[in-house]
Scaffold this active site. Structure first.
Site, PDB file in Angstrom:
ATOM      1  N   GLU A  78      39.529 131.770  81.963  1.00  0.00           N
ATOM      2  CA  GLU A  78      39.080 130.222  81.671  1.00  0.00           C
ATOM      3  C   GLU A  78      38.789 130.177  80.234  1.00  0.00           C
ATOM      4  O   GLU A  78      38.416 131.412  79.809  1.00  0.00           O
ATOM      5  CB  GLU A  78      38.203 129.730  82.557  1.00  0.00           C
ATOM      6  CG  GLU A  78      38.418 129.477  83.627  1.00  0.00           C
ATOM      7  CD  GLU A  78      37.666 128.714  84.845  1.00  0.00           C
ATOM      8  OE1 GLU A  78      38.109 128.090  85.726  1.00  0.00           O
ATOM      9  OE2 GLU A  78      36.414 128.905  84.759  1.00  0.00           O
ATOM     10  N   CYS A  98      35.638 128.225  73.128  1.00  0.00           N
ATOM     11  CA  CYS A  98      34.832 129.340  73.678  1.00  0.00           C
ATOM     12  C   CYS A  98      35.810 130.332  74.540  1.00  0.00           C
ATOM     13  O   CYS A  98      36.606 129.881  75.350  1.00  0.00           O
ATOM     14  CB  CYS A  98      33.852 128.735  74.790  1.00  0.00           C
ATOM     15  SG  CYS A  98      32.837 129.992  75.633  1.00  0.00           S
ATOM     16  N   CYS A 122      33.288 140.091  84.866  1.00  0.00           N
ATOM     17  CA  CYS A 122      32.341 140.899  84.099  1.00  0.00           C
ATOM     18  C   CYS A 122      31.408 141.528  85.083  1.00  0.00           C
ATOM     19  O   CYS A 122      31.232 141.140  86.466  1.00  0.00           O
ATOM     20  CB  CYS A 122      31.301 139.808  83.307  1.00  0.00           C
ATOM     21  SG  CYS A 122      30.202 140.630  82.617  1.00  0.00           S
ATOM     22  N   CYS A 166      24.837 139.187  85.463  1.00  0.00           N
ATOM     23  CA  CYS A 166      23.429 138.551  85.418  1.00  0.00           C
ATOM     24  C   CYS A 166      23.376 137.495  86.242  1.00  0.00           C
ATOM     25  O   CYS A 166      24.070 136.651  86.639  1.00  0.00           O
ATOM     26  CB  CYS A 166      23.499 137.677  83.858  1.00  0.00           C
ATOM     27  SG  CYS A 166      23.831 139.031  82.590  1.00  0.00           S
ATOM     28  N   CYS A 194      24.621 133.737  86.176  1.00  0.00           N
ATOM     29  CA  CYS A 194      25.955 133.495  85.555  1.00  0.00           C
ATOM     30  C   CYS A 194      27.074 133.526  86.915  1.00  0.00           C
ATOM     31  O   CYS A 194      27.062 134.378  87.415  1.00  0.00           O
ATOM     32  CB  CYS A 194      26.183 134.507  84.538  1.00  0.00           C
ATOM     33  SG  CYS A 194      28.178 134.508  84.213  1.00  0.00           S
ATOM     34  N   SER A 202      22.144 137.119  73.573  1.00  0.00           N
ATOM     35  CA  SER A 202      21.454 136.355  74.752  1.00  0.00           C
ATOM     36  C   SER A 202      20.053 136.976  75.304  1.00  0.00           C
ATOM     37  O   SER A 202      20.279 138.340  75.661  1.00  0.00           O
ATOM     38  CB  SER A 202      22.576 136.532  75.991  1.00  0.00           C
ATOM     39  OG  SER A 202      23.579 135.968  75.525  1.00  0.00           O
ATOM     40  N   CYS A 245      28.338 126.934  79.552  1.00  0.00           N
ATOM     41  CA  CYS A 245      27.995 128.245  79.811  1.00  0.00           C
ATOM     42  C   CYS A 245      27.518 128.891  81.258  1.00  0.00           C
ATOM     43  O   CYS A 245      26.856 128.433  81.984  1.00  0.00           O
ATOM     44  CB  CYS A 245      26.730 128.453  79.057  1.00  0.00           C
ATOM     45  SG  CYS A 245      26.856 128.883  77.287  1.00  0.00           S
TER      46      CYS A 245
END
Ligand code: SF4
Length: 337
Positions: A84, A98, A105, A109, A112, A210, A327
């Site tokens: 995306e 973005c 990933c 985290c 997320c 971050s 985000c």
């Protein structure tokens, strides 16, 4: 369609006069053609060959937020995997893309959604560039341009360092997409060797880290990678980066209700962040599961504490929550509203 090797692309021009490659690049990156047939400066036979061997159509499913400020696309890669990419149109005419750097990933985290789907593979250079080209073509239709590119989509950009930098070089190249280096930002969880490598690049792009917690105990709970790269190590790398580049570093801090948003947290954070070229960006948390966003009054108070202690602070507002484009919400799932 996706991610043919760029060298392969250049090879198609080996037998052509030198200016043909330049003409093709101009058609691709400047005129933003969607099919080689539109490249009127190239001979018909070459256009046909390019369409066959290096097609440039990008098929994607588009989702637009109710306020029309955010557009998300779901792109299908040559191996069927999906990623995306998000376009955010700001009131001040900035159009920020973005970009994703990996399919999924593996850093997991806890706040997320991307981390929950696991890791598939790194994106190739051209797969990163195409995300930008898609939106450049999209914006051209409404006479607008891409003004900023941020690597804050799916994946950790420094775990795909070479391809991310390769894509930035094409997008920054005068003969390529020609977007000024200062309009690029890479956001990392704090992969120290990535920060060190970036400091040595001759690219004036922006670095964002971050942080999301002011102490290692909490940060390790939110971001398991903190065990490998704890706060002190990251800040040392950021200081070296600043020394070498004289550029500012942005520290991102997602505000999560009753977790990292207390006055105590703000004071500890202020102690870490009070340095001349540091600045903090407070981000309203976009719910993806177990956590809730901080109340706006809490964010206001948090911001005031930082400012009183002399820390530079900005605040980012939510974008595209209704289409799960905000985000930490990118999961490349098909068939949603
Ligand atoms: S926040 Fe970034 S690094 Fe962490 S799991 Fe999500 S995509 Fe990966």
């Amino acid at each position: 369609m996706f991610s043919m090797d760029l060298i392969q692309f250049q090879r198609l021009f080996n037998k052509e006069p030198r200016y043909r490659l330049e003409q093709a690049k101009k058609a691709l990156f400047h005129d933003l053609i969607q099919n080689w047939q539109e490249a009127a400066t190239l001979p018909l036979s070459l256009r046909e060959e390019l369409n066959k061997k290096w097609p440039i159509e990008i098929s994607a499913k588009t989702f637009v937020s109710k306020d029309k400020n955010t557009t998300k696309v779901l792109l299908t890669l040559k191996d069927g995997l999906k990623i995306e990419t998000v376009l955010m149109c700001h009131k001040d005419k900035r159009n920020t893309i973005c970009v994703s750097s990996q399919v999924g990933c593996y850093l997991n985290c806890s706040f997320c959604a991307t981390g929950k789907i696991g890791f598939e593979r790194n994106l190739e250079v051209w797969e990163i560039v195409e995300q930008v080209l898609f939106f450049a073509r999209y914006l051209k239709k409404i006479k607008e341009k891409v003004t900023n590119i941020v690597f804050m989509g799916m994946g950790e950009p420094f775990l795909n360092y070479q391809n991310v930098i390769g894509a930035i070089k094409i997008l920054n190249d005068k003969e390529g997409f020609n977007l000024g280096a200062r309009h690029f930002s890479i956001s990392t969880v704090g992969i120290v060797d990535g920060i060190e490598k970036l400091a040595k690049e001759e690219l004036q792009i922006n670095l964002a880290i971050s942080l999301h917690a002011p102490n290692d105990e909490l940060r390790s709970k939110l971001m398991p990678i903190n065990k490998k790269y704890p706060i002190k190590k990251i800040l040392n790398a950021a200081d070296d980066y600043i020394k070498k580049t004289r550029r500012r570093v942005m520290f991102e801090y997602i505000m999560i209700k009753n977790l990292n948003d207390s006055e105590e947290h703000a004071k500890t954070l202020a102690g870490l962040m009070k340095k001349p070229l540091y600045f903090v960006n407070l981000i309203s948390y976009n719910p993806t599961g177990i956590f809730k966003p901080s109340f706006s009054l809490r964010i206001k108070k948090f911001k005031e504490i930082l400012e009183k202690k002399g820390v530079m602070v900005t605040q980012r507002y939510r974008f595209g929550e209704d289409i799960e484009a905000a985000c930490g919400q990118l999961v490349a799932k098909d068939g949603r509203k």
